[in-house]
Enzyme design. Structure first.
Site, PDB file in Angstrom:
ATOM      1  N   ARG A  53     -37.446  -1.827 -15.579  1.00 24.52           N
ATOM      2  CA  ARG A  53     -36.229  -1.192 -16.089  1.00 24.52           C
ATOM      3  C   ARG A  53     -36.664   0.061 -16.830  1.00 24.52           C
ATOM      4  O   ARG A  53     -37.847   0.326 -16.984  1.00 24.52           O
ATOM      5  CB  ARG A  53     -35.371  -2.122 -16.940  1.00 24.52           C
ATOM      6  CG  ARG A  53     -36.035  -3.197 -17.700  1.00 24.52           C
ATOM      7  CD  ARG A  53     -36.965  -2.709 -18.771  1.00 24.52           C
ATOM      8  NE  ARG A  53     -36.312  -1.735 -19.626  1.00 24.52           N
ATOM      9  CZ  ARG A  53     -36.954  -0.896 -20.417  1.00 24.52           C
ATOM     10  NH1 ARG A  53     -38.282  -0.862 -20.433  1.00 24.52           N
ATOM     11  NH2 ARG A  53     -36.323  -0.049 -21.191  1.00 24.52           N
ATOM     12  N   GLY A  54     -35.671   0.836 -17.295  1.00 22.38           N
ATOM     13  CA  GLY A  54     -35.975   2.138 -17.881  1.00 22.38           C
ATOM     14  C   GLY A  54     -35.777   3.179 -16.799  1.00 22.38           C
ATOM     15  O   GLY A  54     -36.351   3.071 -15.707  1.00 22.38           O
ATOM     16  N   ALA A  55     -34.963   4.187 -17.084  1.00 27.57           N
ATOM     17  CA  ALA A  55     -34.541   5.114 -16.037  1.00 27.57           C
ATOM     18  C   ALA A  55     -35.718   5.734 -15.274  1.00 27.57           C
ATOM     19  O   ALA A  55     -35.748   5.684 -14.035  1.00 27.57           O
ATOM     20  CB  ALA A  55     -33.632   6.191 -16.645  1.00 27.57           C
ATOM     21  N   ARG A  96     -29.029  -0.519  -8.943  1.00 29.50           N
ATOM     22  CA  ARG A  96     -28.429  -0.336 -10.271  1.00 29.50           C
ATOM     23  C   ARG A  96     -27.712   1.005 -10.288  1.00 29.50           C
ATOM     24  O   ARG A  96     -28.212   1.986  -9.748  1.00 29.50           O
ATOM     25  CB  ARG A  96     -29.487  -0.404 -11.394  1.00 29.50           C
ATOM     26  CG  ARG A  96     -30.078  -1.816 -11.536  1.00 29.50           C
ATOM     27  CD  ARG A  96     -30.835  -2.002 -12.832  1.00 29.50           C
ATOM     28  NE  ARG A  96     -29.949  -2.105 -13.968  1.00 29.50           N
ATOM     29  CZ  ARG A  96     -30.354  -2.041 -15.250  1.00 29.50           C
ATOM     30  NH1 ARG A  96     -31.632  -1.861 -15.521  1.00 29.50           N
ATOM     31  NH2 ARG A  96     -29.492  -2.162 -16.231  1.00 29.50           N
ATOM     32  N   GLN A 204     -34.848  -5.675 -25.112  1.00 30.46           N
ATOM     33  CA  GLN A 204     -35.935  -4.735 -24.813  1.00 30.46           C
ATOM     34  C   GLN A 204     -36.646  -4.280 -26.082  1.00 30.46           C
ATOM     35  O   GLN A 204     -37.845  -4.011 -26.066  1.00 30.46           O
ATOM     36  CB  GLN A 204     -35.396  -3.499 -24.084  1.00 30.46           C
ATOM     37  CG  GLN A 204     -34.899  -3.735 -22.671  1.00 30.46           C
ATOM     38  CD  GLN A 204     -33.407  -4.014 -22.634  1.00 30.46           C
ATOM     39  OE1 GLN A 204     -32.824  -4.530 -23.586  1.00 30.46           O
ATOM     40  NE2 GLN A 204     -32.780  -3.681 -21.525  1.00 30.46           N
ATOM     41  N   ASP A 245     -30.357   7.201 -19.851  1.00 30.35           N
ATOM     42  CA  ASP A 245     -30.286   6.764 -18.454  1.00 30.35           C
ATOM     43  C   ASP A 245     -29.636   7.817 -17.568  1.00 30.35           C
ATOM     44  O   ASP A 245     -29.911   7.884 -16.377  1.00 30.35           O
ATOM     45  CB  ASP A 245     -29.553   5.424 -18.361  1.00 30.35           C
ATOM     46  CG  ASP A 245     -30.429   4.328 -18.943  1.00 30.35           C
ATOM     47  OD1 ASP A 245     -30.431   4.155 -20.177  1.00 30.35           O
ATOM     48  OD2 ASP A 245     -31.164   3.681 -18.169  1.00 30.35           O
ATOM     49  N   ASN A 255     -26.780   5.862 -22.340  1.00 31.24           N
ATOM     50  CA  ASN A 255     -28.024   5.162 -22.681  1.00 31.24           C
ATOM     51  C   ASN A 255     -27.661   3.714 -22.977  1.00 31.24           C
ATOM     52  O   ASN A 255     -26.487   3.328 -22.966  1.00 31.24           O
ATOM     53  CB  ASN A 255     -28.723   5.839 -23.866  1.00 31.24           C
ATOM     54  CG  ASN A 255     -30.129   5.305 -24.087  1.00 31.24           C
ATOM     55  OD1 ASN A 255     -30.894   5.150 -23.125  1.00 31.24           O
ATOM     56  ND2 ASN A 255     -30.476   4.987 -25.314  1.00 31.24           N
ATOM     57  N   LYS A 256     -28.657   2.918 -23.249  1.00 34.63           N
ATOM     58  CA  LYS A 256     -28.491   1.483 -23.485  1.00 34.63           C
ATOM     59  C   LYS A 256     -27.324   1.196 -24.431  1.00 34.63           C
ATOM     60  O   LYS A 256     -27.145   1.886 -25.437  1.00 34.63           O
ATOM     61  CB  LYS A 256     -29.790   0.931 -24.073  1.00 34.63           C
ATOM     62  CG  LYS A 256     -29.802  -0.540 -24.412  1.00 34.63           C
ATOM     63  CD  LYS A 256     -29.379  -1.449 -23.275  1.00 34.63           C
ATOM     64  CE  LYS A 256     -30.116  -1.189 -21.973  1.00 34.63           C
ATOM     65  NZ  LYS A 256     -29.456  -1.812 -20.805  1.00 34.63           N
TER      66      LYS A 256
END
Lengths: 359, 359
Positions: A53-55, A96, A204, A245, A255-256
């Site tokens: 995960r993580g853009a 995603r 995370q 993201d 973002n998250k």
């Protein structure tokens, strides 16, 4: 063996014996395990299930997913090769929806195919696709190091910096975006301590950011996501830095989930709010944050964690994985090109002019 | 058998065969179990360990803790009785620092002792102390029902109401403060749906509020604490209602950590932010929120939940259990006396005038 990052660093993704190996971010820090992907479908599943995960890391993984599929089909007929890759692009694009790096990386891979001559053999195209995936990963590390250098100037010695989610080595091919800025500031001799929001529901912050920073010897204090406002009100946070993201053309930042609340509180307490994101995270085709698709994930993540459910069985859940922070709340956007204060449509458009990316 | 609440309701506290039985809020909703307390020390430990929590419920439990100790010492000499009760008051006062109902209830119990004649036998005083504990619990339910009646007028049919932590039957002797208002609105025929923040780290929202409301058939949707800002920005929350652990003389509200962030976001989105709290939660001796002691709890709660630790072993943690919402962010304070819009020092002082409580 070819790895995507220096061996002393966290190996978020590595290329081994013709397979993509991903550190399994679902089980860190309890266990350090790798999931091997041999096909585009396996890579798409690893992205969807948040093994990776993580853009930026998702973008790199998607590029390798195409390279894997091309290698698998290198002895097929050109027609079979083309059809198989088409399915691979679809599978990865559907994994995603929010992080734009995924689509950006797939577009770079498509450009390689388009640039190949009609007579090129599948095996040659496959080799070029793997080279491109390696280039994307190496460029990501380079962008993060450049961002780190630019952004480190924003952090003063002794600062207590709040971050959210994990925008570290584990979210990228190496070094990290937000944590990359912190790493670069520490490397420059500044004493930085980090307050990490745990980042429910996937944790995370608690699992990944706390683990990465502890490994690096950077002081980190873990908090629940609901605590940052209190710490701000008591003068215990000097700056906020997060990743992204997707950044819209006007500077709005997806973002998250939870980032928006932190940004609003930071503004109330006059604390600078920085976003570190490479150009591959900026989506000049999306006018503003409202148009960014926000992924809703399954209920189990919110009802508990890692198989332990603490909420009443069957209770209804909302689980948006991201939120949008309007550009007006962003003190500065840090990219590999430099520090952009008060990001807006004009400044962001100017970033893309030199390379004429949209033409 | 004497219970503190009608049997159809959640029995947060019940008095059975000379013992205080507390529903164990650490293991709900997975298991419905009761912890029996026979002494003040056992009651203090149950409060400290959060077997029982919620400001009004803590106050009731502390009153019963004194009654238990008095009953235990009813055949002692007056000197031993007095010394034993002194230790009981100290143990209970030291159990948790933020919720003022604890100190308020202990003061009421002290007043009973002071009002007893010097010649009164310990057994007589013990009987009067138990009567007072029962009165405190019954008055709490009555206050909650009154608050519910007043507050229900603030909620319109169809509203989607965000709450945080558990300010329900489980936080009181019955009916609840914030959830009491929602229950009364539903009883009045309004269709109210509740969005419950899970309330890390102790997960009172996910475990207790979701359980209480599901049992009552009131629609409830669980979210992570970081999601309320996003839902507000999308127009999916019409009002916020929370309880309180201590309200200062100027209207500042100490409540569960995370409340302040919600209040700031509610103001930004012009969503009314209501606090439901009985007079026993208002502390006219504390001038403003900054002076309210904020409990810091242990690291294990933040590193994981219920024995499962997901953060790296030994990582530093902050765990403030409460935060302070300034009065200017409170749209209205709901007490058993009515709805007080824009609470401030003058309006709060006026609440206490009729009964001349401070004289």
């Amino acid at each position: 063996m070819k790895t995507c990052a220096p061996s002393s660093m966290v190996e978020t993704l590595r290329w081994r014996e013709g397979r993509l190996e991903l550190i399994d971010q679902r089980v860190l820090p309890a266990r350090v395990e790798f999931v091997a992907c041999a096909t585009a479908d396996e890579t798409a599943r690893a992205i969807r299930d948040m093994v990776v995960r993580g853009a930026p890391a998702i973008g790199c993984a998607a590029a390798y997913g195409i390279a894997l599929e091309a290698a698998r089909l290198k002895n097929a007929t050109p027609g079979e090769f083309s059809a198989g890759l088409g399915r691979a692009f679809d599978a990865l694009a559907g994994s995603r929806p929010t992080a734009v790096n995924l689509f950006w990386a797939l577009e770079r891979m498509r450009d390689v195919i388009k640039a190949s001559s009609a007579a090129a053999r599948p095996a040659d195209i496959a080799a070029r696709l793997l080279d491109e995936a390696h280039r994307i990963a190496a460029a990501d590390v380079a962008a993060n190091r450049a961002m780190g250098g630019h952004g480190a100037a924003l952090l003063a010695d002794g600062m207590r910096v709040l971050t959210h989610c994990n925008a570290g080595a584990l979210a990228t091919a190496g070094h990290g975006t937000a944590l990359g800025v912190i790493r670069s500031a520490v490397a420059a001799g500044k004493r930085i301590s980090v307050i990490a929001g745990e980042t429910r529901p996937f944790l995370q912050g608690a699992r990944l950011t706390a683990w990465e920073l502890t490994r690096d010897g950077i002081p980190v204090t873990l908090i629940a996501d609901s605590m940052s406002g209190h710490l701000m009100s008591r003068g215990e946070i000097d700056a906020v830095i997060v990743g992204a993201d997707r950044v819209a053309a006007n500077g709005d930042v997806a973002n998250k989930i939870g980032t928006y609340m932190i940004a609003v509180l930071a503004r109330r307490h006059r604390i600078p709010f920085y976003v570190a994101a490479p150009l591959s995270t900026i989506d000049p085709r999306i006018a503003c944050g409202d148009a960014i698709p926000i992924e809703e994930r399954g209920a189990a993540e919110v009802r508990g964690h890692a198989g332990l459910e603490w909420a009443p069985a069957g209770v209804a859940v909302r689980n948006p994985a991201f939120d949008v922070t309007p550009a007006e709340l962003v003190t500065a956007l840090i990219t590999e090109m430099g520090v952009m204060r008060e990001p807006d449509r004009g400044r962001i458009a100017a970033l893309f002019k030199p390379v004429n990316r949209d033409s």
